[in-house]
Design a protein around this motif. Structure first.
Motif, mmCIF file in Angstrom:
data_model
loop_
_atom_site.group_PDB
_atom_site.id
_atom_site.type_symbol
_atom_site.label_atom_id
_atom_site.label_comp_id
_atom_site.label_asym_id
_atom_site.label_seq_id
_atom_site.Cartn_x
_atom_site.Cartn_y
_atom_site.Cartn_z
ATOM 1 N N ALA A 21 0.821 -1.215 0.000
ATOM 2 C CA ALA A 21 0.000 0.000 0.000
ATOM 3 C C ALA A 21 0.856 1.266 0.000
ATOM 4 O O ALA A 21 0.327 2.372 -0.111
ATOM 5 N N GLY A 22 2.169 1.090 0.141
ATOM 6 C CA GLY A 22 3.060 2.242 0.058
ATOM 7 C C GLY A 22 3.494 2.826 1.386
ATOM 8 O O GLY A 22 3.968 3.958 1.437
ATOM 9 N N ALA A 23 3.369 2.066 2.458
ATOM 10 C CA ALA A 23 3.691 2.603 3.780
ATOM 11 C C ALA A 23 5.190 2.723 4.047
ATOM 12 O O ALA A 23 5.598 3.535 4.884
ATOM 13 N N LEU A 46 8.857 -0.432 10.955
ATOM 14 C CA LEU A 46 9.721 -1.020 9.927
ATOM 15 C C LEU A 46 10.305 -2.348 10.391
ATOM 16 O O LEU A 46 10.438 -3.288 9.610
ATOM 17 N N SER A 47 10.628 -2.440 11.660
ATOM 18 C CA SER A 47 11.153 -3.683 12.211
ATOM 19 C C SER A 47 10.145 -4.812 12.076
ATOM 20 O O SER A 47 10.494 -5.933 11.694
ATOM 21 N N ILE A 48 8.914 -4.527 12.363
ATOM 22 C CA ILE A 48 7.864 -5.542 12.248
ATOM 23 C C ILE A 48 7.646 -5.902 10.783
ATOM 24 O O ILE A 48 7.551 -7.085 10.441
ATOM 25 N N LEU A 49 7.577 -4.900 9.912
ATOM 26 C CA LEU A 49 7.389 -5.171 8.486
ATOM 27 C C LEU A 49 8.554 -5.973 7.919
ATOM 28 O O LEU A 49 8.384 -6.768 6.989
ATOM 29 N N ALA A 50 9.742 -5.788 8.480
ATOM 30 C CA ALA A 50 10.938 -6.466 7.982
ATOM 31 C C ALA A 50 10.956 -7.960 8.291
ATOM 32 O O ALA A 50 11.856 -8.668 7.841
ATOM 33 N N ASN A 51 9.971 -8.449 8.990
ATOM 34 C CA ASN A 51 9.873 -9.893 9.236
ATOM 35 C C ASN A 51 9.426 -10.649 7.996
ATOM 36 O O ASN A 51 9.244 -11.855 8.047
ATOM 37 N N ASN A 52 9.260 -9.945 6.898
ATOM 38 C CA ASN A 52 8.895 -10.541 5.613
ATOM 39 C C ASN A 52 10.026 -10.263 4.629
ATOM 40 O O ASN A 52 10.488 -9.128 4.515
ATOM 41 N N ASP A 53 10.477 -11.303 3.916
ATOM 42 C CA ASP A 53 11.629 -11.158 3.014
ATOM 43 C C ASP A 53 11.419 -10.089 1.947
ATOM 44 O O ASP A 53 12.314 -9.289 1.677
ATOM 45 N N ASP A 54 10.240 -10.064 1.322
ATOM 46 C CA ASP A 54 9.971 -9.056 0.291
ATOM 47 C C ASP A 54 9.997 -7.651 0.885
ATOM 48 O O ASP A 54 10.491 -6.708 0.256
ATOM 49 N N ASN A 55 9.463 -7.510 2.073
ATOM 50 C CA ASN A 55 9.460 -6.207 2.728
ATOM 51 C C ASN A 55 10.871 -5.751 3.066
ATOM 52 O O ASN A 55 11.171 -4.554 3.025
ATOM 53 N N ARG A 61 15.537 -0.671 -0.189
ATOM 54 C CA ARG A 61 15.429 0.172 -1.400
ATOM 55 C C ARG A 61 14.874 1.553 -1.104
ATOM 56 O O ARG A 61 15.190 2.515 -1.794
ATOM 57 N N ALA A 62 14.035 1.650 -0.074
ATOM 58 C CA ALA A 62 13.455 2.947 0.300
ATOM 59 C C ALA A 62 14.456 3.823 1.045
ATOM 60 O O ALA A 62 14.156 4.979 1.348
#
Length: 86
Positions: A21-23, A46-55, A61-62
């Motif tokens: 969604a662009g967060a 970001l730490s929580i989102l980083a628990n996913n390889d694609d994220n 990249r961001a």
């Protein structure tokens, strides 16, 4: 950023949906320019989102690596200062 962290905390599908969604970009921007509390909350999300390889790829990249390292340096410096004055 707290709401995003809460939404993504236990659900991998939500982690992916939030990143898609662009967060990630706005969280990295908050990490760069927010106040101390905003930076901490963005880093948490970001730490929580980083628990996913694609994220993880999207977060790097961001441009999150440099501001995360900077946040670490600031916290380390603050901790050292507190320890010297104890």
């Amino acid at each position: 950023s707290r709401a995003l962290a809460n939404l993504s905390c236990k659900d991998d599908n939500n982690k992916v949906a939030i990143a898609r969604a662009g967060a990630v970009g706005p969280l990295v921007q908050l990490l760069r320019t927010g106040d101390a509390k905003g930076k901490a909350k963005a880093a948490q999300a970001l730490s929580i989102l980083a628990n996913n390889d694609d994220n993880q790829v999207a977060i790097v990249r961001a441009g999150a690596v440099d501001p995360l390292v900077q946040l670490l340096r600031v916290r380390d410096t603050a901790q050292e200062s507190l320890e010297r004055h104890s």
